[in-house]
Design a protein around this motif. Structure first.
Motif, PDB file in Angstrom:
ATOM      1  N   ARG A 176      -8.018   0.653   5.123  1.00  0.00           N
ATOM      2  CA  ARG A 176      -7.252   0.720   4.545  1.00  0.00           C
ATOM      3  C   ARG A 176      -6.500   1.630   4.670  1.00  0.00           C
ATOM      4  NH1 ARG A 176      -8.209   2.354  -1.334  1.00  0.00           N
ATOM      5  NH2 ARG A 176      -7.386   4.461  -0.616  1.00  0.00           N
ATOM      6  N   SER A 197       3.841   2.534   2.749  1.00  0.00           N
ATOM      7  CA  SER A 197       4.303   1.746   3.439  1.00  0.00           C
ATOM      8  C   SER A 197       5.684   1.810   3.447  1.00  0.00           C
ATOM      9  CB  SER A 197       3.410  -0.068   3.100  1.00  0.00           C
ATOM     10  OG  SER A 197       4.332  -0.388   3.534  1.00  0.00           O
ATOM     11  N   LEU A 231       0.970  -1.423  -0.019  1.00  0.00           N
ATOM     12  CA  LEU A 231       0.014   0.250   0.079  1.00  0.00           C
ATOM     13  C   LEU A 231       1.234   0.983   0.261  1.00  0.00           C
ATOM     14  CD1 LEU A 231      -3.317  -1.061   2.530  1.00  0.00           C
ATOM     15  CD2 LEU A 231      -2.933  -1.156   0.342  1.00  0.00           C
ATOM     16  N   THR A 276      -4.225  -2.044  -4.672  1.00  0.00           N
ATOM     17  CA  THR A 276      -3.868  -1.431  -3.840  1.00  0.00           C
ATOM     18  C   THR A 276      -3.891   0.046  -3.257  1.00  0.00           C
ATOM     19  OG1 THR A 276      -1.302   0.001  -3.946  1.00  0.00           O
ATOM     20  CG2 THR A 276      -2.767  -0.200  -5.567  1.00  0.00           C
ATOM     21  N   TYR A 327     -17.148   1.618   0.231  1.00  0.00           N
ATOM     22  CA  TYR A 327     -16.042   2.274  -0.327  1.00  0.00           C
ATOM     23  C   TYR A 327     -15.759   3.089   1.270  1.00  0.00           C
ATOM     24  CZ  TYR A 327     -10.953   3.490  -2.458  1.00  0.00           C
ATOM     25  OH  TYR A 327     -10.262   4.061  -2.530  1.00  0.00           O
ATOM     26  N   GLY A 387     -13.653   0.015   2.798  1.00  0.00           N
ATOM     27  CA  GLY A 387     -13.042  -0.016   2.026  1.00  0.00           C
ATOM     28  C   GLY A 387     -11.757   1.153   2.442  1.00  0.00           C
ATOM     29  N   SER A 388     -12.048   2.298   2.211  1.00  0.00           N
ATOM     30  CA  SER A 388     -11.141   3.571   2.312  1.00  0.00           C
ATOM     31  C   SER A 388     -10.375   3.050   3.538  1.00  0.00           C
ATOM     32  CB  SER A 388     -11.332   4.010   2.323  1.00  0.00           C
ATOM     33  OG  SER A 388     -10.986   5.566   2.040  1.00  0.00           O
ATOM     34  N   ALA A 442      -2.275  -5.113   0.993  1.00  0.00           N
ATOM     35  CA  ALA A 442      -3.758  -5.743   0.643  1.00  0.00           C
ATOM     36  C   ALA A 442      -3.515  -7.345  -0.399  1.00  0.00           C
ATOM     37  CB  ALA A 442      -4.348  -4.758  -0.316  1.00  0.00           C
ATOM     38  N   SER A 468      -8.441  -6.781   0.283  1.00  0.00           N
ATOM     39  CA  SER A 468      -8.196  -5.698  -1.018  1.00  0.00           C
ATOM     40  C   SER A 468      -9.950  -4.535  -0.964  1.00  0.00           C
ATOM     41  CB  SER A 468      -8.641  -6.010  -1.672  1.00  0.00           C
ATOM     42  OG  SER A 468      -6.702  -6.200  -2.013  1.00  0.00           O
ATOM     43  N   ALA A 469      -9.714  -3.968  -1.159  1.00  0.00           N
ATOM     44  CA  ALA A 469     -10.774  -2.227  -0.587  1.00  0.00           C
ATOM     45  C   ALA A 469     -11.667  -2.911  -2.324  1.00  0.00           C
ATOM     46  CB  ALA A 469     -10.607  -0.837  -0.134  1.00  0.00           C
ATOM     47  N   THR A 525      -2.590   4.487   2.588  1.00  0.00           N
ATOM     48  CA  THR A 525      -2.598   5.311   4.099  1.00  0.00           C
ATOM     49  C   THR A 525      -2.760   6.286   3.928  1.00  0.00           C
ATOM     50  OG1 THR A 525       0.215   4.764   3.869  1.00  0.00           O
ATOM     51  CG2 THR A 525      -1.294   2.204   3.502  1.00  0.00           C
ATOM     52  N   LEU A 533      -5.180  -6.024   5.281  1.00  0.00           N
ATOM     53  CA  LEU A 533      -6.305  -6.147   5.008  1.00  0.00           C
ATOM     54  C   LEU A 533      -7.068  -6.901   3.771  1.00  0.00           C
ATOM     55  CD1 LEU A 533      -8.104  -3.335   3.445  1.00  0.00           C
ATOM     56  CD2 LEU A 533      -5.576  -3.215   2.777  1.00  0.00           C
TER      57      LEU A 533
END
Length: 481
Positions: free
Chosen positions: A182, A125, A122, A213, A174, A178-179, A229, A201-202, A216, A199
Motif C-alpha cells: 500500500r 491519493s 488511499l 483505506t 501487515y 499489506g503495508s 484499495a 485491501s491490506a 500511501t 491493491l
C-alpha cells in the motif's frame, strides 16, 4: 572465611557513598512498589475507566480524520476528559501536516464484463481527472514483481497487486505484505509511468465487501497518481475477470487530495511525580483515526488504555515518584506526524524519559513484552515481567522493544522502550474500515491491557535507577513497529 579483596571493599565504599555513577549500578524496583503494582494489576482487571473513555470518544466524537471536521472536537473532548479525570497537568503541543481530504470514490470494470467495484481511496491519493480515469489493468502478484517490471509494460495502465494477507497473532503479514504494497506500490507504479494504482485491501477479512483505506508513500503531490484499495471480494472478482486473458479496463473516479496545510495538536495529560517530576514514563495512543468507522480499535482503544492506566496510578494514596505522561498523538495515520513532532520537540530531553511505549494494535490481550533498555536494567524488566506473568504476558528477552508507532520516534532519539504485543489475530479484519467500531472491543480484554500498562508504568516510575535513555542510545537495536 575468606576476606574480601581491597577492590571489593573499595567498590562497596564507593557505592555506599554515591561515588559510583548510577548508570553503572543495576536498576531495581523496591519490594513495596512491586506489591503496589500487584494491587494495581488486580484492580485494573475489573476497572471500566478505559472502556468508558473509548465508548465516549467513539460515541460523542466518532471518526477523527486528521484535519477533518472532528479534529478540533476530538482535541477539545480529550482535554476535557483529562481534566474530568483529575490529571494534574493538561496541555497541547501543535502539529502541522498536509491536509488530505476525501469526498467520494467510485470504481467499475468497464470491459470485458461491466460491473461496479467497491473500493476506497488511499491517503495522499490525488483526484482522478474530471470524468474519471479509464485505463487497462496490468496485474502483478507481488510488490517485488512490480519492482522488476519493465516500465513499458506499466506505462499508461492501472497497476493492480493482489497478494493476500493471512491472519497471524502478531500481525506479521501487515508488515510483510499489506503495508509495503500500500505504501510503496503506488510510488513505484508512478515512477514506471502508471496512470493509477489498485491493491487488494491490506486486510484479513475474506468475505466482507468492505475496503481498507490507509496511507500511501507519496510525498510530492505533483507526482502522485490516483490510488485505491479494493475489498477482498472485489479483488477476487477482478482477478477472475483478468483470468479470462482478455484486456480488462477499469474506470476510477476519485474525488480527494491535498488542500494546503493544517495545524492540529498532540493532547497531553500528566500525573506529576512527587520525587522526580521532570523524569517521565511516557504512554499513549493516537487520537486521530481513518474516516469510515469510528476509530475504536485504531486507536481509541490505545488512548483509553493509557488514560485508564494513569487514572489508576493517580488514585493511589501517594503520587508516583516520576511523572506519568499520557500523549494522545495527532495524525499518526498519515505518517506519524504527531510522533515525529513530539520527538523533534523533546529530543534534547530524551535522557529524562524513564521508559515508554504506545498502544496501537487494537484491544486484544497483551501476550508478549520485549524491551530495549541498558543491560543494567534487565533485572528491573524481569521484575515487571514477573508481575505481568499471571495475566498472560510472556517476556521475550531476545526481542527488542520499539515503543509502539508514535513513540518509536522518541525511541529513535534514544528513549528506553518496551513493545507490548497484543493479540492481533482478527485486528486486520477491521483495521482502517467502516467496521472499526466499538462492538469489536471486549471490555475484559481491554481491562487486561490497562493492567499491563498500569503495572509497567508504576514500576518504572518507582525504580531505583534508570533504564538507559540517552541520545542515540538505541540507534542500532533493530527494533521495528
Amino acid at each position: 572465611m575468606q576476606r574480601p579483596s581491597l577492590t571489593v571493599l573499595a567498590a562497596s565504599l564507593m557505592l555506599a557513598t554515591g561515588l559510583v555513577c548510577a548508570k553503572d549500578a543495576p536498576t531495581t524496583i523496591p519490594a513495596a512498589a512491586v506489591q503496589t503494582a500487584e494491587q494495581l494489576r488486580d484492580k485494573a482487571m475489573h476497572d471500566n475507566t478505559a472502556y468508558k473513555v473509548v465508548e465516549g470518544l467513539t460515541t460523542e466524537v466518532g471518526a477523527r480524520l486528521a484535519g477533518g471536521d472532528n479534529d478540533q472536537r476530538a482535541r477539545d473532548w480529550m482535554v476535557a476528559k483529562f481534566k474530568a479525570l483529575g490529571f494534574d497537568k493538561v496541555y497541547t503541543e501543535p502539529v502541522t501536516f498536509p491536509l488530505w481530504v476525501r469526498r467520494s470514490e467510485h470504481g467499475a470494470i468497464v470491459a470485458p464484463f461491466p460491473q461496479p467495484l467497491t473500493l476506497m481511496a488511499l491517503g495522499y491519493s490525488p483526484a482522478t481527472p474530471k470524468g474519471g480515469l479509464t485505463a487497462e489493468v496490468v496485474q502483478f502478484p507481488t510488490l517485488d514483481a512490480l519492482k522488476a517490471a519493465d516500465p513499458a509494460s506499466v506505462k499508461g495502465k492501472i497497476v493492480y497487486i493482489g497478494e493476500r494477507m493471512q491472519r497471524h497473532k502478531d500481525g506479521l503479514d501487515y508488515g510483510r505484505i499489506g503495508s509495503p504494497i500500500r505504501v510503496q506500490g503506488p510510488v513505484i507504479a508512478q515512477t514506471k509511468g502508471a496512470a493509477g494504482f489498485l491493491l487488494r485491501s491490506a486486510g484479513t477479512d475474506a468475505d466482507s465487501r468492505t475496503p481498507h483505506t490507509g496511507v500511501t508513500g507519496f510525498t510530492d503531490p505533483t507526482k502522485a497518481i490516483p490510488a485505491a484499495a479494493l475489498s477482498n471480494p472485489d479483488a477476487d472478482q477482478l482477478e477472475r475477470v483478468l483470468a479470462y486473458g482478455k484486456p480488462v479496463t477499469v474506470k476510477l473516479d476519485l474525488d480527494c487530495g491535498i488542500e494546503g496545510q493544517y495545524t492540529g495538536a498532540n493532547v497531553i495529560g500528566e500525573i506529576t511525580g512527587s520525587k522526580y517530576p521532570d523524569q517521565v514514563v511516557a504512554i499513549g495512543g493516537h487520537l486521530d483515526s481513518w474516516d469510515p468507522g469510528t476509530g475504536a480499535i485504531d486507536d481509541g482503544a490505545g488512548v483509553a488504555i493509557a488514560v485508564g492506566a494513569a487514572k489508576l496510578i493517580h488514585d493511589l494514596p501517594q503520587r508516583p515518584d516520576r511523572t506519568i505522561r499520557v500523549i494522545a498523538f495527532a495524525n499518526e495515520e498519515m505518517g506519524l506526524w504527531g510522533g515525529r513532532a513530539y520527538a523533534d520537540k523533546h529530543a534534547s530531553e530524551v535522557g529524562k524519559f524513564q521508559l515508554g511505549t504506545e498502544s496501537d494494535f487494537g484491544a486484544g490481550p497483551v501476550w508478549r513484552m520485549s524491551a530495549s533498555v541498558k543491560p543494567e536494567a534487565r533485572g528491573a524488566i524481569a521484575q515487571i515481567a514477573k508481575v505481568l506473568a499471571p495475566i498472560g504476558v510472556n517476556y521475550d528477552v531476545k526481542k527488542p522493544g520499539g515503543g509502539g508507532s508514535d513513540l518509536s520516534q522518541m525511541h529513535g532519539k534514544g528513549m528506553a522502550a518496551l513493545t507490548l504485543t497484543q493479540d492481533g489475530t482478527y485486528y486486520f479484519d477491521w483495521h482502517h474500515t467502516a467496521n472499526d467500531t466499538l462492538d469489536k472491543i471486549d471490555p475484559k480484554q481491554l481491562a487486561q491491557n490497562v493492567a499491563v500498562y498500569a503495572v509497567f508504568s508504576y514500576m518504572a516510575a518507582q525504580a531505583n535507577g534508570d533504564f538507559g535513555s540517552a541520545s542515540g542510545a538505541f540507534a542500532h537495536d533493530g527494533a521495528e513497529d
